[in-house]
Write a protein that holds these residues in place. Structure first.
Motif, PDB file in Angstrom:
ATOM      1  N   LEU A  78       0.687  -1.228  -0.051  1.00  0.00           N
ATOM      2  CA  LEU A  78      -0.158   0.078   0.141  1.00  0.00           C
ATOM      3  C   LEU A  78       0.868   1.199  -0.010  1.00  0.00           C
ATOM      4  O   LEU A  78       0.569   2.295  -0.835  1.00  0.00           O
ATOM      5  N   PHE A  92      -7.444   3.021  -1.777  1.00  0.00           N
ATOM      6  CA  PHE A  92      -7.873   3.460  -0.394  1.00  0.00           C
ATOM      7  C   PHE A  92      -9.041   2.378  -0.062  1.00  0.00           C
ATOM      8  O   PHE A  92      -9.180   2.417   1.432  1.00  0.00           O
ATOM      9  N   TYR A 102      -6.819   0.383   1.759  1.00  0.00           N
ATOM     10  CA  TYR A 102      -6.199   0.814   3.156  1.00  0.00           C
ATOM     11  C   TYR A 102      -7.245   0.692   4.159  1.00  0.00           C
ATOM     12  O   TYR A 102      -7.143   0.809   5.311  1.00  0.00           O
ATOM     13  N   TYR A 124      -6.816  -2.535   5.606  1.00  0.00           N
ATOM     14  CA  TYR A 124      -5.723  -2.559   6.352  1.00  0.00           C
ATOM     15  C   TYR A 124      -5.828  -1.737   7.654  1.00  0.00           C
ATOM     16  O   TYR A 124      -5.461  -2.347   8.943  1.00  0.00           O
ATOM     17  N   ASP A 125      -6.282  -0.485   7.469  1.00  0.00           N
ATOM     18  CA  ASP A 125      -6.306   0.171   9.004  1.00  0.00           C
ATOM     19  C   ASP A 125      -7.687  -0.375   9.907  1.00  0.00           C
ATOM     20  O   ASP A 125      -7.453  -0.100  11.029  1.00  0.00           O
ATOM     21  N   SER A 145      -6.780   7.662  10.415  1.00  0.00           N
ATOM     22  CA  SER A 145      -6.534   6.672   9.366  1.00  0.00           C
ATOM     23  C   SER A 145      -8.018   6.199   8.822  1.00  0.00           C
ATOM     24  O   SER A 145      -7.862   6.416   7.310  1.00  0.00           O
ATOM     25  N   ASP A 198      -9.414   7.387   4.891  1.00  0.00           N
ATOM     26  CA  ASP A 198      -9.830   6.365   4.065  1.00  0.00           C
ATOM     27  C   ASP A 198     -11.062   6.710   3.609  1.00  0.00           C
ATOM     28  O   ASP A 198     -11.368   6.557   2.257  1.00  0.00           O
TER      29      ASP A 198
END
Length: 244
Positions: A162, A197, A200, A203-204, A223, A227
């Motif tokens: 990423l 995104f 992301y 992931y976040d 975060s 996103d």
């Protein structure tokens, strides 16, 4: 004496039914409380963004000032770079109350002005389509990530990919600014942004479930908020390019 069946133990450290992932060793109640706190902060940020963006979109003198006057252009550039600049002190003071909330508010409001200006330059239909699609995607990916974590999946491996993708996206955007390549290029850029995104977001969210410490609630909220905003802006870019 009566032989009563033994009472099942519900020790939180032995893997209760409320555990968010199989190897969880902390208290699920504490982690769920932390998660609720993060989503409450993100919800306030999104509501503030919607309010500010609505005012910017509907009150035309603001748009005219930001787009047609020299001072307005300077103000817009400041609003555009403020969220980036303020990220460093926000990260540095993320655990210091109330400075962290003040910096968070400044970043949210400045970014809301940018979102509002982008919405003001597009049609209401595109804004509605982007908002609906963003809502569906965010809710779906969030639920999927919680389910995947419960099933034992881990998305930590996405971090390096990423980061590299974000660098490519930034380079692509800089090239597009210096050497415009047309609506097709803008559409491709928007599609790539949406994909990156969305990844992301997964992931976040996975980091929120497993890795963020309880003191990092501000950075976790930042975060997730970024996103969501970036996914919305990516969809808005795609629809605008397709219409143009």
């Amino acid at each position: 004496m009566t032989n009563e069946p033994p009472i099942a133990k519900t020790d939180l450290e032995t893997g209760p039914t409320g555990a968010l992932y199989p190897t969880m060793s902390e208290s699920p109640e504490l982690r769920w409380s932390f998660i609720r706190r993060i989503y409450s902060i993100v919800a306030v940020q999104l509501l503030l963004t919607i309010a500010v963006a609505t005012v910017v979109t509907l009150y035309h003198p603001i748009v005219n000032f930001l787009t047609t006057t020299r001072g307005g252009v300077v103000c817009f550039l400041l609003l555009f770079i403020t969220p980036i600049i303020i990220s460093w002190p926000l990260y540095h003071y993320r655990q210091r109350h109330p400075v962290n909330f003040v910096l968070l508010g400044i970043q949210t409001v400045s970014l809301a002005f940018v979102v509002g200006l982008a919405c003001a330059l597009t049609s209401g239909k595109m804004i509605l389509e982007s908002a609906i699609l963003t809502t569906v995607v965010v809710m779906s990916l969030t639920l999927y990530t919680f389910w995947a974590a419960k099933s034992g999946s881990d998305f930590k491996f996405l971090g390096p990919f990423l980061f590299a993708s974000l660098m490519v996206l930034l380079a692509f955007g800089l090239i597009q600014i210096l050497y415009p390549l047309g609506s097709l290029s803008v559409m491709i850029y928007g599609c790539l942004s949406a994909i990156i995104f969305c990844a992301y977001l997964v992931y976040d969210t996975d980091n929120l479930i497993k890795r963020y410490t309880y003191d990092d609630y501000i950075w976790a909220a930042v975060s997730l908020y970024l996103d969501v905003i970036n996914v919305f802006m990516a969809f808005l870019t795609v629809f605008s390019a397709a219409d143009g």
